[in-house]
Design an enzyme around this catalytic site. Structure first.
Site, PDB file in Angstrom:
ATOM      1  N   ARG A   1       0.823  -1.227   0.000  1.00  0.00           N
ATOM      2  CA  ARG A   1       0.000   0.000   0.000  1.00  0.00           C
ATOM      3  C   ARG A   1       0.857   1.278   0.000  1.00  0.00           C
ATOM      4  O   ARG A   1       0.438   2.306   0.507  1.00  0.00           O
ATOM      5  CB  ARG A   1      -0.944   0.025   1.217  1.00  0.00           C
TER       6      ARG A   1
ATOM      7  N   SER B   1     -11.193  -0.844   2.648  1.00  0.00           N
ATOM      8  CA  SER B   1     -10.550  -1.080   3.947  1.00  0.00           C
ATOM      9  C   SER B   1     -10.198   0.268   4.568  1.00  0.00           C
ATOM     10  O   SER B   1      -9.546   1.085   3.930  1.00  0.00           O
ATOM     11  CB  SER B   1      -9.246  -1.858   3.775  1.00  0.00           C
TER      12      SER B   1
ATOM     13  N   GLU C   1      -6.107   3.705   6.071  1.00  0.00           N
ATOM     14  CA  GLU C   1      -5.657   3.488   4.699  1.00  0.00           C
ATOM     15  C   GLU C   1      -6.083   4.624   3.765  1.00  0.00           C
ATOM     16  O   GLU C   1      -5.314   5.005   2.890  1.00  0.00           O
ATOM     17  CB  GLU C   1      -6.187   2.153   4.197  1.00  0.00           C
TER      18      GLU C   1
HETATM   19  N1  EPU Z   1     -11.570 -10.912   8.969  1.00  0.00           N
HETATM   20  C1  EPU Z   1     -12.340 -10.774  10.074  1.00  0.00           C
HETATM   21  N2  EPU Z   1     -13.583 -10.199   9.944  1.00  0.00           N
HETATM   22  C2  EPU Z   1     -14.031  -9.753   8.764  1.00  0.00           C
HETATM   23  C3  EPU Z   1     -13.257  -9.893   7.631  1.00  0.00           C
HETATM   24  C4  EPU Z   1     -12.013 -10.460   7.738  1.00  0.00           C
HETATM   25  O1  EPU Z   1     -11.933 -11.150  11.172  1.00  0.00           O
HETATM   26  O2  EPU Z   1     -15.142  -9.212   8.732  1.00  0.00           O
HETATM   27  C5  EPU Z   1     -10.225 -11.509   9.103  1.00  0.00           C
HETATM   28  C6  EPU Z   1     -10.246 -12.996   8.843  1.00  0.00           C
HETATM   29  O3  EPU Z   1      -9.277 -13.583   9.652  1.00  0.00           O
HETATM   30  C7  EPU Z   1      -9.863 -13.074   7.379  1.00  0.00           C
HETATM   31  C8  EPU Z   1      -8.848 -11.964   7.303  1.00  0.00           C
HETATM   32  O4  EPU Z   1      -9.368 -10.936   8.146  1.00  0.00           O
HETATM   33  O5  EPU Z   1      -9.286 -14.304   7.052  1.00  0.00           O
HETATM   34  C9  EPU Z   1      -8.597 -11.420   5.912  1.00  0.00           C
HETATM   35  O6  EPU Z   1      -9.805 -10.901   5.378  1.00  0.00           O
HETATM   36  P1  EPU Z   1      -9.951 -10.547   3.826  1.00  0.00           P
HETATM   37  O7  EPU Z   1      -9.540 -11.699   3.001  1.00  0.00           O
HETATM   38  O8  EPU Z   1     -11.297  -9.997   3.588  1.00  0.00           O
HETATM   39  O9  EPU Z   1      -8.851  -9.437   3.565  1.00  0.00           O
HETATM   40  P2  EPU Z   1      -8.344  -8.170   4.387  1.00  0.00           P
HETATM   41  O10 EPU Z   1      -6.969  -8.467   4.868  1.00  0.00           O
HETATM   42  O11 EPU Z   1      -9.320  -7.689   5.391  1.00  0.00           O
HETATM   43  C10 EPU Z   1      -7.153  -7.101   2.324  1.00  0.00           C
HETATM   44  C11 EPU Z   1      -7.096  -5.757   1.644  1.00  0.00           C
HETATM   45  C12 EPU Z   1      -8.316  -5.552   0.767  1.00  0.00           C
HETATM   46  C13 EPU Z   1      -8.380  -6.676  -0.245  1.00  0.00           C
HETATM   47  C14 EPU Z   1      -8.440  -8.014   0.511  1.00  0.00           C
HETATM   48  C15 EPU Z   1      -8.437  -9.213  -0.396  1.00  0.00           C
HETATM   49  C16 EPU Z   1      -5.860  -4.303   3.121  1.00  0.00           C
HETATM   50  C17 EPU Z   1      -5.930  -3.176   4.112  1.00  0.00           C
HETATM   51  N3  EPU Z   1      -7.027  -4.715   2.635  1.00  0.00           N
HETATM   52  O12 EPU Z   1      -8.259  -7.072   3.221  1.00  0.00           O
HETATM   53  O13 EPU Z   1      -8.152  -4.328   0.069  1.00  0.00           O
HETATM   54  O14 EPU Z   1      -9.491  -6.543  -1.090  1.00  0.00           O
HETATM   55  O15 EPU Z   1      -7.281  -8.122   1.373  1.00  0.00           O
HETATM   56  O16 EPU Z   1      -7.155  -9.445  -0.868  1.00  0.00           O
HETATM   57  O17 EPU Z   1      -4.759  -4.752   2.793  1.00  0.00           O
HETATM   58  C18 EPU Z   1      -8.589  -2.020   0.292  1.00  0.00           C
HETATM   59  O18 EPU Z   1      -7.370  -1.852   0.366  1.00  0.00           O
HETATM   60  O19 EPU Z   1      -9.393  -1.035   0.347  1.00  0.00           O
HETATM   61  C19 EPU Z   1      -9.113  -3.352   0.157  1.00  0.00           C
HETATM   62  C20 EPU Z   1     -10.421  -3.579   0.116  1.00  0.00           C
END
Ligand code: EPU
Length: 351
Positions: free
Chosen positions: A162, A238, A336
């Protein structure tokens, strides 16, 4: 002189949060010459300049912005074999659809992400195991120091999670006018992320089209796809970055939990912990509300405008979450999105 400069234009409709006061001045540039014209206008009036793309990663203050907001609307996709030269104002998801339809791989996991192409190198957009740093061949910019247009090779952009020079060391210096993507003809599709692997469990090699459709479905389930007046989508995606912590710190946290703490490797001796998980452990839940601000009912990491929220409402919820996570984990979550006028640290461009 072809550019039109409008006064007191409400910025809320230009953001996915649908929040924010007016821009004192507002213009829309469709060419590099028009960008130069706009920078002249701002410089001669001593106005701060802000560059607006898709507004999908932006929280604008309720007071608005006292300078010139320049909306980047440079269009066009020129293709030469595997090289795609894409105008900064092109819609990102439409470009992904275009590339995938011709069976070019490298951005298929980035389907369904809101915003414009010009914003993608700035925060090195990433999702589902792919990030734009892997396929960017050059970033064309207007350098405000020299007023020259330059093509920056990826090494000069210093991409990491990022992050790039555009949102860190050289913030405010460059305006992105075009991004060149070098894609791979005929895939193969990138299947690295758990959610995606689960989705295709047992299936033989899915096509690029199948992967991008699956990504859109997963994003939709999580409310991370901009859609049709759905309140869960009045967000900036996010709201917090996933913090990266050292191994020792990680094992101290893990020791406090019976179940495994979710994490991804983040380089030798470091782990990336999902901010969504930290936020939930700190006592928040999907659908949580604080006045007109809230947490999406489908993803804990998206703060939302439940209806008529002000920027201050979102910031109050942010403060509540940051304090709770810090109390419990000694981790300070970093937001972010970009804040315009809402914080002392404004992202204005230097003229
Ligand atoms: N999780 C929770 N609760 C939730 C959602 C997720 O506890 O409601 C935990 C779970 O452990 C899950 C983990 O978070 O396994 C990862 O969740 P997710 O796969 O949805 O990904 P994220 O890490 O929350 C990141 C990016 C997103 C991107 C997704 C998919 C960042 C800050 N965010 O989210 O990017 O779409 O991975 O690769 O790195 C953005 O930057 O705006 C964005 C949406």
């Amino acid at each position: 002189m072809s550019l039109q400069f409008c006064e007191y234009v409400s910025l809320a409709p230009y953001t996915t949060f649908k929040i924010g006061g007016p821009a004192r001045w507002f213009a829309e540039a469709t060419s590099e010459d028009e960008i130069l014209e706009a920078t002249d206008f701002a410089r001669s009036r001593n106005l701060p300049l802000f560059i607006l793309g898709g507004g999908s990663n932006l929280l604008v203050s309720d007071e608005g912005f006292p300078g010139l907001v320049l909306h980047i609307a440079l269009r066009g996709i020129e293709q030469a074999y595997h090289l795609f030269r894409v105008g900064a104002g092109e819609n990102w998801d439409e470009f992904v659809t275009y590339a995938v339809a011709q069976n070019y791989g490298g951005v298929e996991c980035l389907a369904g992400i809101p915003g414009t192409v010009g914003g993608t190198p700035v925060q090195n957009v990433g999702a589902y195991g792919q990030e734009v740093a892997e396929t960017i061949a050059a970033v064309r910019v207007l350098d405000l120091n020299s007023l020259e247009v330059k093509d920056l090779p990826p090494a000069k952009c210093k991409f990491s999670y990022r992050r790039s020079i555009f949102n860190s060391t050289q913030r405010g210096r460059y305006i992105v006018t075009r991004v060149d993507y070098a894609l791979r003809k005929d895939g193969p599709a990138h299947l690295a992320y758990l959610d995606l692997k689960k989705h295709f469990a047992g299936a033989s090699e899915p096509s690029l089209g199948e992967v991008s459709s699956a990504v859109r479905r997963i994003r939709h389930q999580k409310g991370m796809l901009i859609a049709d007046g759905d309140p869960d989508c009045r967000s900036a995606g996010s709201f917090f970055k996933n913090p990266i912590i050292g191994a020792e710190r990680f094992s101290r946290i893990a020791a406090k939990f019976v179940a495994a703490v979710p994490s991804y490797p983040a380089g030798e001796g470091f782990f990336k912990v999902p901010a969504a998980w930290l936020v939930e452990q700190a006592g928040f839940h999907k659908g949580y509300a604080l006045g007109p601000a809230g947490i999406s009912s489908r993803h804990t990491l998206a703060l939302i405008n439940r209806g008529n929220a002000k920027a201050t409402d979102i910031l109050a919820l942010r403060d509540q979450i940051v304090a709770a996570v810090e109390r419990q984990f000694r981790i300070r979550l970093e937001p972010e999105p970009v804040f315009l006028g809402a914080e002392t640290l404004g992202p204005e461009f230097k003229l």
